[in-house]
Design a protein around this motif. Structure first.
Motif, PDB file in Angstrom:
ATOM      1  N   LEU A  43      98.864  91.725  99.861  1.00 56.08           N
ATOM      2  CA  LEU A  43      99.587  90.484 100.120  1.00 56.08           C
ATOM      3  C   LEU A  43     101.101  90.704 100.057  1.00 56.08           C
ATOM      4  N   ARG A 100     105.514  91.727 103.177  1.00 56.08           N
ATOM      5  CA  ARG A 100     106.969  91.530 103.138  1.00 56.08           C
ATOM      6  C   ARG A 100     107.724  92.731 102.580  1.00 56.08           C
ATOM      7  N   ALA A 157     100.948  85.759  94.023  1.00 62.10           N
ATOM      8  CA  ALA A 157     101.613  86.375  95.174  1.00 62.10           C
ATOM      9  C   ALA A 157     102.710  85.491  95.773  1.00 62.10           C
ATOM     10  N   PRO A 158     102.461  84.198  96.038  1.00 66.43           N
ATOM     11  CA  PRO A 158     103.536  83.374  96.602  1.00 66.43           C
ATOM     12  C   PRO A 158     104.753  83.268  95.682  1.00 66.43           C
ATOM     13  N   ILE A 204     106.649  86.588  96.032  1.00 71.83           N
ATOM     14  CA  ILE A 204     107.301  86.708  97.338  1.00 71.83           C
ATOM     15  C   ILE A 204     108.498  85.789  97.417  1.00 71.83           C
ATOM     16  N   ASP A 205     108.362  84.568  96.915  1.00 72.54           N
ATOM     17  CA  ASP A 205     109.459  83.604  96.954  1.00 72.54           C
ATOM     18  C   ASP A 205     110.657  84.135  96.171  1.00 72.54           C
TER      19      ASP A 205
END
Length: 279
Positions: A50, A54, A271-272, A275-276
């Protein structure tokens, strides 16, 4: 081609010659995943893919685990906590060099303690993300318990009793003895025994960074990179308290509580958040 299909299994040599095994996924800014106690690079197969959407993610076996080397016999690393922690920081330095000279770090549990130590030591870290570094309260009881655990752990490892050492570690997390007995008779126990000698490194890193097991507030001020200290909303309160102290102690820190999460955090939630912050 998806990040998952471009996995590369490689090795790098640390400063003392120890071979460190790692996997490289994805394309983008480099991110090194520092696992916690008993974890290898294969322990978490969900999060790296995941993040690889990015970042270029480096998942590695900390020394003494998986396919990474270990130049010392079981129990030896924790005889000198400062030297042992320095060797693990050098392992991260070798990975950062492999990644191009700088990288973000994500540390899980005791891996968060190691990632924090790597950052305070001056490695070229761009951002620092931590999940539930297991710092406790600084008290005589905590210091006594930490010392007794470390001593007993080394005794068991030096005596060639990795299963008992692993059971000792699990008991230190508050797991009931009945559950530990069930685990010892389960199919996953041999794999857990195999990584038990590396518990000496975790113990050494904790005792070097956290004298008495508490947040190293005196060194946090040297951390100037953006830092995210996370904790689970349903975890024991000491995890959140430690994350808050870390966020307050560094120069540019944020404490983020993930609602409904425990120490076994859901990748779909974690994960979000990572990433954020990292992006």
């Amino acid at each position: 081609m998806s990040p998952q299909s471009t996995v590369r299994q490689e090795t790098v040599r640390s400063a003392d010659g120890t071979v460190i095994a790692f996997e490289r996924r994805g394309n983008g800014p480099p991110l090194i995943y520092v696992g916690g106690a008993t974890m290898t690079r294969k322990s978490d197969r969900d999060l790296p893919p995941l993040l690889a959407e990015r970042f270029t993610v480096y998942s590695y076996d900390r020394r003494g685990r998986g396919d990474s080397g270990d130049p010392l016999p079981p129990g030896a690393p924790a005889r000198n906590e400062e030297e042992s922690a320095a060797r693990e920081v050098e392992d991260i330095a070798a990975l950062i060099a492999e990644a191009g000279g700088s990288a973000a770090l994500y540390g899980m549990s005791s891996g968060a303690v190691l990632a924090l130590e790597a950052t305070t030591s001056g490695l070229p870290v761009t951002k620092l993300a931590l999940y539930e570094a297991p710092f406790g309260e600084d008290s005589p009881e905590q210091r006594k318990a930490a010392g007794e655990y470390a001593t007993k752990l080394i005794e068991l490892l030096s005596a060639g009793r990795p299963g008992d050492a692993m059971a000792l570690f699990i008991a230190s997390t508050g797991t009931p003895s009945e559950m530990i007995d069930q685990m010892r008779s389960g199919p996953h126990w041999p794999a857990m025994e195999a990584v038990a000698p590396s518990l000496a490194y975790d113990s050494a890193v904790m005792r070097n960074v956290a004298r008495g097991g508490a947040v190293p507030t005196e060194s946090l001020g040297s951390v100037t990179v953006p830092t995210l200290a996370m904790s689970g909303g349903d975890s024991p309160a000491f995890f959140g308290a430690a994350a808050q102290r870390i966020a307050e102690g560094v120069k540019n820190g944020v404490h983020l509580v993930l609602p409904g999460q425990t120490h076994f955090v859901d990748t779909a939630v974690l994960a979000p958040a990572l990433i954020d912050f990292l992006a």
